[in-house]
Design a protein around this motif. Structure first.
Motif, mmCIF file in Angstrom:
data_model
loop_
_atom_site.group_PDB
_atom_site.id
_atom_site.type_symbol
_atom_site.label_atom_id
_atom_site.label_comp_id
_atom_site.label_asym_id
_atom_site.label_seq_id
_atom_site.Cartn_x
_atom_site.Cartn_y
_atom_site.Cartn_z
ATOM 1 N N CYS A 105 0.751 -0.927 0.264
ATOM 2 C CA CYS A 105 -0.371 0.101 0.234
ATOM 3 C C CYS A 105 0.584 1.406 0.083
ATOM 4 N N PHE A 106 2.021 1.107 0.139
ATOM 5 C CA PHE A 106 3.142 2.252 0.660
ATOM 6 C C PHE A 106 4.395 2.087 -0.171
ATOM 7 N N ASP A 145 1.604 -1.955 4.782
ATOM 8 C CA ASP A 145 2.423 -1.641 4.452
ATOM 9 C C ASP A 145 4.189 -3.176 4.659
ATOM 10 N N ALA A 165 6.532 3.071 5.194
ATOM 11 C CA ALA A 165 5.646 3.983 5.300
ATOM 12 C C ALA A 165 5.929 5.359 5.949
ATOM 13 N N GLN A 172 2.546 9.539 4.995
ATOM 14 C CA GLN A 172 1.894 8.438 3.349
ATOM 15 C C GLN A 172 0.345 7.893 4.643
ATOM 16 N N LEU A 174 -3.374 7.883 2.518
ATOM 17 C CA LEU A 174 -3.656 6.809 2.604
ATOM 18 C C LEU A 174 -5.283 6.779 2.614
ATOM 19 N N ASN A 183 3.689 4.602 12.599
ATOM 20 C CA ASN A 183 2.443 5.049 11.714
ATOM 21 C C ASN A 183 1.258 4.319 12.118
#
Length: 313
Positions: A159-160, A192, A197, A201, A205, A233
């Motif tokens: 995803c990152f 991730d 990430a 970010q 998202l 994160n």
């Protein structure tokens, strides 16, 4: 005076965070799947029971992937047959395809997850398909599972950042994730996969999903700690309202696509932070630490969790 005697962490609530977080424990599946030495079935069963005894209520137990690809989980059917479920505990399994769903149905599973890719490169290497083709594979699985009364989660990897493609456009990740919801997934875990990430970010998202009409109540986060960013994160996701966090007891696991990957976010590290923030989660930190120390002994190496190291030293 040791850390435990100090009574840490001190509790100091922070505004704008969820009152309660659901911990989605992935240690028994994602944590163990890359272990080179096969972990005995009885150890896996005791691991699950210890984790449930520590207050965790969602334990991803195993995967019905073909044994050729993940030999560690070749005992999935035997594990589920030997599992003694605890009241109030869910035991989801990862299902890669229609045959995996057949096996899950035969085993009486109530919760499954499918594993998709946000990028073409990872889809080819992990699923032997394109991003579009993966949906043709998942559609009958999700449809049949929902018809059977199962709850279905979607994992979305890369995803990152992608090992081969670099940073992944936010719009691309949001579009692929939305298609998983359209198939019938009830929750989406944003992965991730290689641990690259950073908090900005993460916020970007989650905001992109909100703009696409997908609320934070349907999202979960799954961070690897390759560059030491998993907790920061996670906090960024919590500040955006996400209240389901994937983690692995003792930080078990790693990414075979990133040589420096140090594994998943450790459940104990997550619990320490949640305790400090006054966020409810239902887990007993001492019991989790004891479980990870026990499992580290079975695996023959120390736990990767900083909290386990601090509290068991």
């Amino acid at each position: 005076m040791g850390v435990r005697e100090l009574g840490l962490p001190a509790r100091a609530a922070s505004a704008g965070l969820p009152e309660r977080v659901t911990i989605w424990e992935v240690g028994p599946r994602d944590g163990l799947q890359n272990e080179k030495a096969v972990v005995p079935l009885e150890v896996k069963l005791e691991f699950l029971d210890r984790l449930a005894g520590a207050g965790l209520t969602t334990l991803e137990a195993t995967s019905f992937v073909h044994p050729k690809w993940v030999p560690q989980l070749a005992d999935a059917a035997d594990l589920l047959a030997g599992l003694v479920p605890r009241d109030g505990v869910r035991y989801p399994v990862l299902v890669p395809n229609a045959r995996g769903l057949d096996r899950a149905l035969e085993s009486g599973v109530g919760d499954i997850a499918v594993f998709a890719s946000a990028t073409e490169s990872f889809a080819r290497r992990n699923l032997n398909s394109t991003v579009d083709e993966q949906f043709a594979m998942f559609e009958p699985v999700v449809t049949r599972a929902r018809a059977a009364g199962m709850r279905v989660r979607g994992y979305l990897s890369m995803c990152f950042g992608d090992t081969w493609e670099g940073p992944v456009p936010v719009e691309q990740v949001a579009a692929v994730g939305r298609r998983l919801f359209e198939l019938g997934c009830e929750q989406l875990s944003l992965g991730d996969t290689i641990g690259v990430a950073t908090p900005g970010q993460v916020e970007e998202l989650i905001d992109a999903y909100a703009a696409a009409g997908i609320g934070v109540d349907a999202l979960a986060v799954h961070f690897h700690d390759t560059y030491g960013q998993a907790l920061s994160n996670t906090l960024a996701a919590l500040r955006r309202g996400v209240s389901t966090v994937d983690s692995s007891a003792g930080g078990l696991g790693g990414c075979p696509y990133a040589g420096s990957a140090t594994g998943n976010l450790a459940t104990e590290d997550l619990v320490w932070m949640l305790d400090g923030l006054g966020i409810a989660h239902g887990a007993d930190l001492d019991a989790l630490v004891a479980t990870s120390v026990w499992m580290a002994g079975k695996l023959g190496r120390p736990s990767q969790s900083r909290v386990v190291q601090a509290l068991s030293g």
